[in-house]
Design a protein around this motif. Structure first.
Motif, PDB file in Angstrom:
ATOM      1  N   PHE A 162     -43.414 -22.629  10.883  1.00 17.94           N
ATOM      2  CA  PHE A 162     -43.286 -23.266   9.554  1.00 17.94           C
ATOM      3  C   PHE A 162     -42.269 -24.377   9.662  1.00 17.94           C
ATOM      4  N   ASP A 163     -42.488 -25.453   8.924  1.00 17.00           N
ATOM      5  CA  ASP A 163     -41.457 -26.488   8.815  1.00 17.00           C
ATOM      6  C   ASP A 163     -41.660 -27.251   7.515  1.00 17.00           C
ATOM      7  N   ALA A 164     -40.610 -27.873   7.036  1.00 15.31           N
ATOM      8  CA  ALA A 164     -40.678 -28.707   5.831  1.00 15.31           C
ATOM      9  C   ALA A 164     -39.667 -29.831   5.961  1.00 15.31           C
ATOM     10  N   HIS A 165     -40.043 -31.003   5.496  1.00 17.58           N
ATOM     11  CA  HIS A 165     -39.133 -32.152   5.482  1.00 17.58           C
ATOM     12  C   HIS A 165     -39.276 -32.892   4.156  1.00 17.58           C
ATOM     13  N   LEU A 166     -38.191 -33.600   3.758  1.00 11.64           N
ATOM     14  CA  LEU A 166     -38.215 -34.397   2.534  1.00 11.64           C
ATOM     15  C   LEU A 166     -38.825 -35.767   2.791  1.00 11.64           C
ATOM     16  N   ILE A 190     -45.947 -31.369  13.986  1.00 10.80           N
ATOM     17  CA  ILE A 190     -45.659 -30.999  15.376  1.00 10.80           C
ATOM     18  C   ILE A 190     -44.532 -29.971  15.442  1.00 10.80           C
ATOM     19  N   HIS A 191     -43.539 -30.106  14.559  1.00  7.88           N
ATOM     20  CA  HIS A 191     -42.452 -29.118  14.565  1.00  7.88           C
ATOM     21  C   HIS A 191     -42.983 -27.714  14.271  1.00  7.88           C
ATOM     22  N   SER A 192     -43.899 -27.614  13.302  1.00  8.70           N
ATOM     23  CA  SER A 192     -44.427 -26.274  12.985  1.00  8.70           C
ATOM     24  C   SER A 192     -45.298 -25.756  14.136  1.00  8.70           C
TER      25      SER A 192
HETATM   26 MG    MG Z   1     -38.490 -30.184  11.481  1.00 12.03          MG
END
Ligand code: MG
Length: 165
Positions: free
Chosen positions: A13-17, A47-49
């Motif tokens: 999982f990942d999240a960005h603003l 890609i981070h997730s």
């Molecule tokens: Mg990230």
């Protein structure tokens, strides 16, 4: 202990603003528009997730441990190259990525038109056919999970085959 099965699954999982004036890069593809994601690296949330799903499948430490955002080396880092590092780690330990699946969660920008090109790019990075790369853009129906024009979240899974060594 004897291995039960050579198949390993992971979840990431990942999240960005989102912010004006940043580039929006998803799955290594530059998405045109006025908003981009903020972060220490290029903030490629997809890609981070995926990296975390792969590392999870191998029961390895997560992306933040492997590539700390306190390390200047990873400032504006190209996340695709970080993914390639992880793929090399998996290959070295006898693993092979069979399949991934991701849901990109945001109300805006609308990402559906870009899904085929992102899938194609991920397939070439993973060196597996595009029909092994699940990819969906989901809106949040007003649930505020990832706000319109404010954020993008991604959840991913990965399936890895790692036979006996
Ligand atoms: Mg990230």
């Amino acid at each position: 202990m004897k291995s039960i099965t050579p198949y390993r699954i992971g979840i990431g999982f990942d999240a960005h603003l989102l912010k004006q004036g940043r580039r929006l890069i998803l799955g290594g593809v530059n998405i045109p528009g006025d908003l981009g994601l903020t972060g220490h690296s290029d903030a490629d949330v997809l890609i981070h997730s995926l990296i975390d799903a792969l590392l999870g499948a191998m029961a390895l430490p997560d992306i933040g441990t492997l590539f700390p955002d306190t390390d200047a080396k990873y400032k504006d880092a190209d996340s695709t190259s970080l993914l390639k590092v992880v793929l090399r780690i998996i290959k070295r330990s006898g693993g092979r990525v069979l399949q991934t699946d991701s849901s990109i969660i945001t109300d805006l920008p609308r990402l559906t038109p870009f899904i085929p090109i992102i899938r194609q790019n991920l397939a070439s990075i993973f060196q597996i056919p595009p029909d092994r790369i699940g990819l969906k853009a989901k809106t949040t129906e007003g649930t505020r999970i990832a706000l319109a024009r404010r954020s993008i979240a991604v959840i991913s899974t990965a399936l890895i085959y790692r036979g006996p060594r």
